[in-house]
Design a protein around this motif. Structure first.
Motif: not given
Length: 81
Positions: A16-20
């Protein structure tokens, strides 16, 4: 079992952090494009205002010259044949 759940949860959070981060980059690119469009719109407004001033000057000059011609025609008509 709970260790597997926590590990899976951390992996999901990392994704999720990478996508953000990817979304932040995309939003930055979109903001840059909007800023460029804003600059372009301001430039076109300034150019249009300049053209409007020039057009008013030309039409004003034309109106003055036309009025002078009309006045000369009136004088000639008043003289008669």
């Amino acid at each position: 079992m709970s260790e597997n759940v926590q590990t899976a949860m951390y992996e999901i959070l990392k994704k999720i952090q990478a996508q953000l981060v990817d979304h932040d980059k995309r939003f930055d690119a979109v903001e840059k494009r909007f800023d460029e469009l804003g600059d372009l719109v301001r430039k076109q407004r300034r150019d249009t205002a300049g053209l409007l001033v020039m057009a008013k000057s030309i039409t004003g000059n034309f109106a003055e010259e036309l009025a002078a011609i009309e006045e000369r025609v009136k004088v000639l008509e008043a003289r008669g044949p």
